[in-house]
Design a protein around this motif. Sequence first.
Motif, PDB file in Angstrom:
ATOM      1  N   PHE A 172       6.146  -8.771 -17.107  1.00  0.00           N
ATOM      2  CA  PHE A 172       7.314  -8.419 -17.545  1.00  0.00           C
ATOM      3  C   PHE A 172       8.148  -9.841 -18.129  1.00  0.00           C
ATOM      4  O   PHE A 172       8.755  -9.861 -19.138  1.00  0.00           O
ATOM      5  CB  PHE A 172       8.269  -7.735 -16.434  1.00  0.00           C
ATOM      6  N   ILE A 173       7.697 -10.699 -17.401  1.00  0.00           N
ATOM      7  CA  ILE A 173       8.370 -12.285 -17.712  1.00  0.00           C
ATOM      8  C   ILE A 173       7.817 -12.487 -19.383  1.00  0.00           C
ATOM      9  O   ILE A 173       8.629 -12.918 -19.864  1.00  0.00           O
ATOM     10  CB  ILE A 173       8.048 -13.184 -16.653  1.00  0.00           C
ATOM     11  N   ARG A 174       6.500 -12.489 -19.374  1.00  0.00           N
ATOM     12  CA  ARG A 174       6.026 -12.787 -20.711  1.00  0.00           C
ATOM     13  C   ARG A 174       6.442 -11.961 -21.672  1.00  0.00           C
ATOM     14  O   ARG A 174       6.990 -12.500 -22.716  1.00  0.00           O
ATOM     15  CB  ARG A 174       4.314 -12.775 -20.579  1.00  0.00           C
ATOM     16  N   LEU A 175       6.521 -10.645 -21.469  1.00  0.00           N
ATOM     17  CA  LEU A 175       7.066  -9.861 -22.423  1.00  0.00           C
ATOM     18  C   LEU A 175       8.642 -10.034 -22.799  1.00  0.00           C
ATOM     19  O   LEU A 175       8.971 -10.116 -23.818  1.00  0.00           O
ATOM     20  CB  LEU A 175       6.924  -8.334 -21.728  1.00  0.00           C
ATOM     21  N   THR A 176       9.359 -10.392 -21.824  1.00  0.00           N
ATOM     22  CA  THR A 176      10.761 -10.656 -21.919  1.00  0.00           C
ATOM     23  C   THR A 176      11.038 -11.844 -22.846  1.00  0.00           C
ATOM     24  O   THR A 176      11.684 -11.936 -23.718  1.00  0.00           O
ATOM     25  CB  THR A 176      11.413 -10.678 -20.726  1.00  0.00           C
ATOM     26  N   PHE A 177      10.243 -12.893 -22.399  1.00  0.00           N
ATOM     27  CA  PHE A 177      10.226 -14.342 -23.105  1.00  0.00           C
ATOM     28  C   PHE A 177       9.963 -13.859 -24.999  1.00  0.00           C
ATOM     29  O   PHE A 177      10.524 -14.539 -25.578  1.00  0.00           O
ATOM     30  CB  PHE A 177       9.461 -15.321 -22.529  1.00  0.00           C
ATOM     31  N   ARG A 178       8.681 -13.451 -24.956  1.00  0.00           N
ATOM     32  CA  ARG A 178       8.182 -13.091 -26.339  1.00  0.00           C
ATOM     33  C   ARG A 178       9.252 -12.239 -27.254  1.00  0.00           C
ATOM     34  O   ARG A 178       9.156 -12.552 -28.461  1.00  0.00           O
ATOM     35  CB  ARG A 178       6.723 -12.615 -26.204  1.00  0.00           C
ATOM     36  N   THR A 179       9.473 -11.249 -26.503  1.00  0.00           N
ATOM     37  CA  THR A 179      10.407 -10.380 -27.168  1.00  0.00           C
ATOM     38  C   THR A 179      11.816 -10.889 -27.684  1.00  0.00           C
ATOM     39  O   THR A 179      12.340 -10.909 -28.646  1.00  0.00           O
ATOM     40  CB  THR A 179      10.693  -9.109 -26.439  1.00  0.00           C
ATOM     41  N   ALA A 180      12.417 -11.651 -26.537  1.00  0.00           N
ATOM     42  CA  ALA A 180      13.569 -12.675 -26.926  1.00  0.00           C
ATOM     43  C   ALA A 180      13.485 -13.615 -27.839  1.00  0.00           C
ATOM     44  O   ALA A 180      14.165 -13.742 -28.784  1.00  0.00           O
ATOM     45  CB  ALA A 180      14.112 -13.288 -25.536  1.00  0.00           C
ATOM     46  N   PHE A 181      12.219 -14.386 -27.967  1.00  0.00           N
ATOM     47  CA  PHE A 181      11.906 -15.233 -29.135  1.00  0.00           C
ATOM     48  C   PHE A 181      11.788 -14.769 -30.237  1.00  0.00           C
ATOM     49  O   PHE A 181      12.499 -15.087 -31.384  1.00  0.00           O
ATOM     50  CB  PHE A 181      10.814 -15.953 -28.508  1.00  0.00           C
ATOM     51  N   LEU A 182      11.055 -13.632 -30.263  1.00  0.00           N
ATOM     52  CA  LEU A 182      10.725 -12.895 -31.627  1.00  0.00           C
ATOM     53  C   LEU A 182      12.156 -12.302 -32.322  1.00  0.00           C
ATOM     54  O   LEU A 182      12.348 -12.529 -33.567  1.00  0.00           O
ATOM     55  CB  LEU A 182       9.737 -11.633 -31.439  1.00  0.00           C
ATOM     56  N   PHE A 183      12.854 -11.381 -31.621  1.00  0.00           N
ATOM     57  CA  PHE A 183      13.826 -10.760 -32.276  1.00  0.00           C
ATOM     58  C   PHE A 183      15.011 -12.010 -32.333  1.00  0.00           C
ATOM     59  O   PHE A 183      15.803 -11.887 -33.351  1.00  0.00           O
ATOM     60  CB  PHE A 183      14.303  -9.656 -31.418  1.00  0.00           C
ATOM     61  N   GLY A 184      15.270 -12.798 -31.460  1.00  0.00           N
ATOM     62  CA  GLY A 184      16.183 -13.953 -31.646  1.00  0.00           C
ATOM     63  C   GLY A 184      16.034 -14.731 -32.892  1.00  0.00           C
ATOM     64  O   GLY A 184      16.904 -15.086 -33.611  1.00  0.00           O
ATOM     65  N   TRP A 185      14.721 -15.222 -33.011  1.00  0.00           N
ATOM     66  CA  TRP A 185      14.376 -15.893 -34.180  1.00  0.00           C
ATOM     67  C   TRP A 185      14.570 -14.962 -35.130  1.00  0.00           C
ATOM     68  O   TRP A 185      15.259 -15.774 -36.381  1.00  0.00           O
ATOM     69  CB  TRP A 185      13.128 -16.571 -34.132  1.00  0.00           C
ATOM     70  N   ALA A 186      14.265 -13.849 -35.548  1.00  0.00           N
ATOM     71  CA  ALA A 186      14.124 -13.121 -36.605  1.00  0.00           C
ATOM     72  C   ALA A 186      15.795 -12.951 -37.083  1.00  0.00           C
ATOM     73  O   ALA A 186      16.101 -12.863 -38.200  1.00  0.00           O
ATOM     74  CB  ALA A 186      13.607 -11.878 -36.302  1.00  0.00           C
ATOM     75  N   ALA A 187      16.443 -12.508 -36.056  1.00  0.00           N
ATOM     76  CA  ALA A 187      18.173 -12.486 -36.286  1.00  0.00           C
ATOM     77  C   ALA A 187      18.597 -13.674 -36.870  1.00  0.00           C
ATOM     78  O   ALA A 187      19.385 -13.452 -37.574  1.00  0.00           O
ATOM     79  CB  ALA A 187      18.707 -11.762 -34.910  1.00  0.00           C
ATOM     80  N   ALA A 188      18.407 -14.880 -36.100  1.00  0.00           N
ATOM     81  CA  ALA A 188      19.071 -15.936 -36.573  1.00  0.00           C
ATOM     82  C   ALA A 188      18.807 -16.271 -38.037  1.00  0.00           C
ATOM     83  O   ALA A 188      19.522 -16.737 -38.967  1.00  0.00           O
ATOM     84  CB  ALA A 188      18.741 -17.209 -35.537  1.00  0.00           C
TER      85      ALA A 188
END
Length: 531
Positions: A315-331
């Motif tokens: 869950f930790i890995r998933l949370t980090f990767r999802t946050a990075f992925l969508f955070g970067w895409a949105a920014a």
Amino acid sequence: MSSSSWNMKTFMKGASILTISAIIVKLLGAVYRVPFQNLVGDKGFYIYQQVYPFIGIFIVWTSYGFAVAVSKLLAESDSRGQARAMMRIAFIYLLLLSLSFFIVLTVFAPFFARSMGDPELVSLLRAGAFIVLLMPALAVLKGSFQSEGRMVPVAVSGVGEQAFRVVVILLGTWIAVRAGASLYTAGEIAMWGAVVGEFAGVIILALYFQRTLKGPIEQVAPWPIVKKLTVISLSVSASSLILLLFQLVDSFTVFQILLSNGLLEETAMETKGVYDRGQPLVQMGILIASTLSLAIVPLIAHHTTKNEGKGALPFIRLTFRTAFLFGWAAAAGLALVLPFVNEMLFETRTGSIALIIFALQIFWLSLILPLTAMLQGAGKVKVPALFLIGGLIMKIIANLLLIPFYGIMGAAIAGNIGFAVITLGLVLYFKKVWPIRLAETRFYGWVMAATVLMIVVVLPWMVLADWFIFDGLPSRLSSTVIALTSVAAGAAIFLLIVMKSRIMGEREWYLLPFGKRLATMQLLLTKRKGE
């Protein structure tokens, strides 16, 4: 709540209800600022945004932080009598805090207004102060329901509170502007809108709560309860408060420095209002990160106790990767289309370069929110709080150094510096707590590849559309069409590359809110590839 009734199904159902309501609340909270700015212009938006952080900080701390703290204490109580005693202590403590804050904000309103460089903000500060008087009831009632796993009243109250607030703010502002009232009067009405919303939230919770007030009250020592309430509430709400604290720094520095740089008062106000356009854009951009913190982080807290915390690692890995992925895409996506989004939402393209830099804060915040929440889930609260304070200090210093030379662009750069410092500190500390690899090298490679392809396709389209294809359309309509088509194309390209690369597994998509459709799409895409 008995352990038999507390199972994973009820836990996840409660988390889902809260997540959906939180998305609606945050979306309403970001979106209403757009028609509000359109009604009052950049100067009116400056007036509202100067004062909002004062009350926003107290709202987040009490209605979110204290509610969580109260729910934790009540969930740990041994009897109903003890729980009622804790509720009474929490209510009295919060009441004293609220009264103190109300008195300070009311009495010192002229001082705060002068410190911000605008004495006319006094009436707005005093109107906003009334909201804090509703916080004790709101926080204690929310905490009580959360401790019992009853999330529906909390969700209904949150959505009702925000809906009332938005309606009163927009309707009241529209009437004020039509009647020819001053922009400060319109701002004051907006503050009263927030008070009405909060009152509606309390009423909704009270209607749900009315049947559970009877019973004896046990004797409980107040000071340990007060200490726990303070520590838990501040640590839990710290990451949510940081964006408001950065806004507060801007309230005290941006307008003042612009004035000292030689700008006329009216121009300085409008310039700060243009800079404040970034706030709703960032709020919308970090929606996925906020949702992740609410939806996945409780799972991490639940699994951390199992197998010495190893149960939480996927869950930790998933949370980090999802946050990075969508955070970067949105920014990156927002920065790419920002001049057109700026005109589409706020009527002009003024300040687009500063807002492009401002939008990059979405990436840092998308990592900060889940990282701090995961560390809190593991009981690590002090060190993340220190990083947040360190980032805030960096923001203050950078504002003072950069705004005199670069204006609002300097303030936007300062925000990125502050958030980058916090993110770096959190990632390094996170690695100490969980010495694991958060994502593979190929993950970062494919994210960057998707970004480059998105830019290569979308940028030429925007230039062609702006200069030739929609040249004959009215400017704002043209920007709207270009912004919407570019966002759709950019998102499609980015997701296509991410799914083709399979840097997120189908099972992982399923764990995310609304991830079922994405998992189905990825399966279809990868099946075709195999054929």
